[in-house]
Design a protein around this motif. Sequence first.
Motif, PDB file in Angstrom:
ATOM      1  N   TRP A 149      84.361  63.482  29.621  1.00 56.02           N
ATOM      2  CA  TRP A 149      84.941  62.842  30.515  1.00 56.02           C
ATOM      3  C   TRP A 149      85.932  61.836  30.300  1.00 56.02           C
ATOM      4  O   TRP A 149      86.654  61.413  31.063  1.00 56.02           O
ATOM      5  CB  TRP A 149      83.712  62.441  31.579  1.00 56.02           C
ATOM      6  N   HIS A 150      85.467  61.207  29.273  1.00 60.07           N
ATOM      7  CA  HIS A 150      86.257  59.988  28.981  1.00 60.07           C
ATOM      8  C   HIS A 150      87.569  60.095  28.629  1.00 60.07           C
ATOM      9  O   HIS A 150      88.497  59.243  28.848  1.00 60.07           O
ATOM     10  CB  HIS A 150      85.380  59.192  27.620  1.00 60.07           C
ATOM     11  N   VAL A 151      88.023  61.401  28.285  1.00 57.52           N
ATOM     12  CA  VAL A 151      89.263  61.790  28.079  1.00 57.52           C
ATOM     13  C   VAL A 151      89.952  61.612  29.533  1.00 57.52           C
ATOM     14  O   VAL A 151      91.105  60.974  29.694  1.00 57.52           O
ATOM     15  CB  VAL A 151      89.455  63.009  27.527  1.00 57.52           C
ATOM     16  N   MET A 152      89.565  62.209  30.600  1.00 55.21           N
ATOM     17  CA  MET A 152      90.083  62.054  31.861  1.00 55.21           C
ATOM     18  C   MET A 152      90.059  60.595  32.359  1.00 55.21           C
ATOM     19  O   MET A 152      91.032  60.286  32.929  1.00 55.21           O
ATOM     20  CB  MET A 152      89.255  63.062  32.825  1.00 55.21           C
ATOM     21  N   ARG A 153      89.070  60.083  32.201  1.00 60.12           N
ATOM     22  CA  ARG A 153      88.694  58.618  32.679  1.00 60.12           C
ATOM     23  C   ARG A 153      89.799  57.811  32.065  1.00 60.12           C
ATOM     24  O   ARG A 153      90.314  56.692  32.830  1.00 60.12           O
ATOM     25  CB  ARG A 153      87.355  57.985  32.405  1.00 60.12           C
ATOM     26  N   ASP A 154      90.169  57.839  30.786  1.00 58.43           N
ATOM     27  CA  ASP A 154      91.026  57.019  29.994  1.00 58.43           C
ATOM     28  C   ASP A 154      92.459  57.331  29.923  1.00 58.43           C
ATOM     29  O   ASP A 154      93.127  56.668  29.482  1.00 58.43           O
ATOM     30  CB  ASP A 154      90.341  56.418  28.548  1.00 58.43           C
ATOM     31  N   SER A 155      92.710  58.654  30.460  1.00 62.78           N
ATOM     32  CA  SER A 155      93.997  59.038  30.257  1.00 62.78           C
ATOM     33  C   SER A 155      94.994  58.061  31.011  1.00 62.78           C
ATOM     34  O   SER A 155      94.697  57.464  31.871  1.00 62.78           O
ATOM     35  CB  SER A 155      94.252  60.599  30.690  1.00 62.78           C
ATOM     36  N   LYS A 156      96.357  58.233  30.530  1.00 61.75           N
ATOM     37  CA  LYS A 156      97.408  57.077  31.085  1.00 61.75           C
ATOM     38  C   LYS A 156      98.025  57.932  32.094  1.00 61.75           C
ATOM     39  O   LYS A 156      98.090  59.169  31.918  1.00 61.75           O
ATOM     40  CB  LYS A 156      98.271  56.709  29.815  1.00 61.75           C
ATOM     41  N   ARG A 188      91.867  69.947  27.748  1.00 59.59           N
ATOM     42  CA  ARG A 188      92.065  70.043  26.424  1.00 59.59           C
ATOM     43  C   ARG A 188      93.787  69.377  26.425  1.00 59.59           C
ATOM     44  O   ARG A 188      94.199  68.815  25.377  1.00 59.59           O
ATOM     45  CB  ARG A 188      92.199  71.401  25.656  1.00 59.59           C
ATOM     46  N   LEU A 189      94.455  69.899  27.344  1.00 63.33           N
ATOM     47  CA  LEU A 189      95.980  69.467  27.434  1.00 63.33           C
ATOM     48  C   LEU A 189      96.088  67.931  27.661  1.00 63.33           C
ATOM     49  O   LEU A 189      96.760  67.389  27.071  1.00 63.33           O
ATOM     50  CB  LEU A 189      96.787  70.430  28.560  1.00 63.33           C
ATOM     51  N   VAL A 190      95.350  67.762  28.552  1.00 57.74           N
ATOM     52  CA  VAL A 190      95.247  66.150  28.957  1.00 57.74           C
ATOM     53  C   VAL A 190      94.881  65.398  27.519  1.00 57.74           C
ATOM     54  O   VAL A 190      95.524  64.165  27.150  1.00 57.74           O
ATOM     55  CB  VAL A 190      94.183  65.524  29.919  1.00 57.74           C
ATOM     56  N   ALA A 191      93.817  65.901  26.773  1.00 55.42           N
ATOM     57  CA  ALA A 191      93.516  65.265  25.531  1.00 55.42           C
ATOM     58  C   ALA A 191      94.654  65.247  24.658  1.00 55.42           C
ATOM     59  O   ALA A 191      94.745  64.216  23.729  1.00 55.42           O
ATOM     60  CB  ALA A 191      92.146  66.019  24.827  1.00 55.42           C
ATOM     61  N   ALA A 192      95.070  66.543  24.394  1.00 52.42           N
ATOM     62  CA  ALA A 192      96.341  66.562  23.644  1.00 52.42           C
ATOM     63  C   ALA A 192      97.177  65.729  23.665  1.00 52.42           C
ATOM     64  O   ALA A 192      98.030  65.021  22.859  1.00 52.42           O
ATOM     65  CB  ALA A 192      96.897  67.862  23.630  1.00 52.42           C
ATOM     66  N   GLY A 193      97.649  65.195  24.953  1.00 50.52           N
ATOM     67  CA  GLY A 193      98.549  64.039  25.436  1.00 50.52           C
ATOM     68  C   GLY A 193      98.110  63.039  25.009  1.00 50.52           C
ATOM     69  O   GLY A 193      98.836  62.001  24.715  1.00 50.52           O
ATOM     70  N   GLU A 194      96.894  62.767  24.643  1.00 46.51           N
ATOM     71  CA  GLU A 194      96.620  61.354  24.371  1.00 46.51           C
ATOM     72  C   GLU A 194      96.168  61.405  22.724  1.00 46.51           C
ATOM     73  O   GLU A 194      95.738  60.382  22.153  1.00 46.51           O
ATOM     74  CB  GLU A 194      95.130  61.096  25.051  1.00 46.51           C
ATOM     75  N   GLY A 195      96.528  62.413  22.202  1.00 44.03           N
ATOM     76  CA  GLY A 195      96.345  62.775  20.532  1.00 44.03           C
ATOM     77  C   GLY A 195      95.025  62.884  19.981  1.00 44.03           C
ATOM     78  O   GLY A 195      94.554  62.908  19.001  1.00 44.03           O
TER      79      GLY A 195
END
Length: 192
Positions: free
Chosen positions: A185-192, A117-124
């Motif tokens: 999983w796309h959130v982890m895969r696509d995170s910057k 969720r934190l990774v996702a939040a960092g991506e908005g």
Amino acid sequence: MNVPNKITLSRILLIPIFIILLSIPFNWGSWDIGETELPLTHFIAALLFIIAAATDWVDGHYARKHNLVTNLGKFLDPLADKLLVSAALILLVEMGMAPAWLVIIIISREFAVTGLRLVAAGEGIVLAAGSMGKLKTATQMIAIAILLLHQFPFSYIGFPFGTVMLYAALIFTVISGVDYFIKNWHVMRDSK
């Protein structure tokens, strides 16, 4: 700081009281319930836990009904749940009412999902809880409440309902965690 957020904050503030009741050996007496006895402090702690767990539903329902969903609430609500459940499970291990390995798996899943969720939040991106996650939470809350009540009312028939629910919670915890990661999983895969 709207009403739902105040309710959530009150849930967080109940946690230290809950911990004190189960950690300090107050000798306030006990009741015989079926094949076991229930210390009064465990009964009070169970009531506090049930009240805190009920506020989880109340604050979410109120926030949605009155369109009061906020970013603070999206942060505080799952944090309050995780703090409450983790504290209760760790104390149950200390009291010899839950196996440590099971509690480690449940808490590890919570850390992993929070990390995602934190990774996702960092991506908005805001990742909502799914139906499996809600079922996981419900079984955890029921298991903890019944265990804190020393299996009451099931202790009268000698059935370890709280323990059965704890293992059901473990199953739903693992399944919902795997499901959550597969769907997101796309959130982890696509995170910057």
